[in-house]
Design an enzyme around this catalytic site. Sequence first.
Site, PDB file in Angstrom:
ATOM      1  N   TYR A   1       0.760  -0.622  -0.065  1.00 19.31           N
ATOM      2  CA  TYR A   1       0.176  -0.066  -0.224  1.00 19.31           C
ATOM      3  C   TYR A   1       0.722   1.447   0.005  1.00 19.31           C
ATOM      4  O   TYR A   1       0.485   2.508  -0.343  1.00 19.31           O
ATOM      5  CB  TYR A   1      -1.274   0.136   1.073  1.00 19.31           C
TER       6      TYR A   1
ATOM      7  N   TYR B   1       3.794   5.279  -3.074  1.00 21.37           N
ATOM      8  CA  TYR B   1       3.449   6.279  -1.832  1.00 21.37           C
ATOM      9  C   TYR B   1       5.212   6.633  -1.838  1.00 21.37           C
ATOM     10  O   TYR B   1       5.853   7.769  -2.801  1.00 21.37           O
ATOM     11  CB  TYR B   1       2.935   7.328  -1.236  1.00 21.37           C
TER      12      TYR B   1
END
Length: 469
Positions: A249, A253
């Site tokens: 996840y 980023y």
Amino acid sequence: MPLRQVYAAVARLISRDYWLTKLRSHRTRWVESLMIAAMDVCKQHHPYASRQAIRAVKSQRLANLRYLQAMEIEDTDSGERFGLIDKVMASIANPEIRRMELMAQMAGIEKVALARKDIGLFVTLTCPSKYHPTKLRQRGKDNIAVLNHRWKDAALTPKDGQRYLVKVWSRIRAAFADNDIAVYGVRVVEPHHDATPHWHLLLFTDKAHRAKAVEIMRKKALAEDPDEKGAQQHRFECKHLNKGGAVGYIAKYIAKNIDGYALEGETDFETGKPLTETAAAVSAWAATWRIPQFHFYNLPSKGVYRECRRLRSLSIATMLGDMAEKVRKAADEGDFAAYIDAQGGPCTPRKEQTLRIAYKTADEPNAYDEAVQKIAGIYAQLHPDTPLMKTRLKKYRLVKKEPARQAVDFLKSAIGAPRSSGNNCRKAIVTPSLDVHYFMPDCASREFFLLREYGFSSYTPESENPLPG
């Protein structure tokens, strides 16, 4: 205020260098604020940062690159010299190394969470509407950015948005402490297309406190302007990670905010552009607004981790004890999970961790006559009778690189002498749009350079990708 602090404050007020640094920073943010107000920074024009901001950051880093290439560090005792650029590229200042370290540490955190059977939460915190210069409107098949009238009156900057999120998180942390909820993890800060910051947090807590932790975060995130349109849907989002995969996840980023590694074919959700292209703009945004992109929460000191890695294959069990040696060995091997456990585990207060960093006062004060604290080594705070383990024994200083000496061949004919006074051994590159004159770096032309504590720049030959004028 102590008298020494008064002297230091006055010294700053009359220092040309101090004011020059402050005014340059203020000017950069002021110009970028005007670009945001003019809607130059948005989805359909220049997402995340204006073209001028990207150029300014890249120009500064190219100038820093020239400085690094021209300097060396010298051992004050032996006189041995090393290239400064080589040392910088071998440290976490190199975005590639920084990214790999972050990913290794995230894998270690997830391993600890799985061993403790903690539950993962992927949380997104966003600012209220008045912090967003634009809002999206449906025009045909596309969403376009239009001026947000809620923002127009306040004209809040991305720095103001970051301060708001920091305040919200401080209230969340206080509520966690009041309710005895142990939460740990990592935070990533990135901008919306209009430069407004938002946070992604990968947090872990035990199953019994998960619902309460989510309730607290939602309540604090919606404390300001809770009734505005879209607040309940967008200001706070939480995904429950019940079956591992936590690193997956956060990996995208991390890469997006550093160098765009392994994001080929991935598109940005807000702009629709390839993530490999938006990484430079995101890095320029963080550099312009001085916003730290990554932060660990309720985990052992990363400073101790890096100091222990300086002690390569050097056992400290005799001096500091077996538990301290476990900390050093885990750091030396890059096993962040073992390092967390040896330091006492997540959510362990600093005063109860196995090792801490020891500081000393530098021999010379800074330019404002203030005492400077420098790292001296590490110590086992739980065993006060043990000595200090020094990790920085050598002293270095910055010196200019000596020009390479060329052997003179007196038997060679004078006809071999160059026909002009110009030096043609290296290709000079001039970038008119940036007004920066530099030389091609010795390392690979596609290498990335992080020349301060944030962001990166890349070198591309002008013939392949000329910069716009």
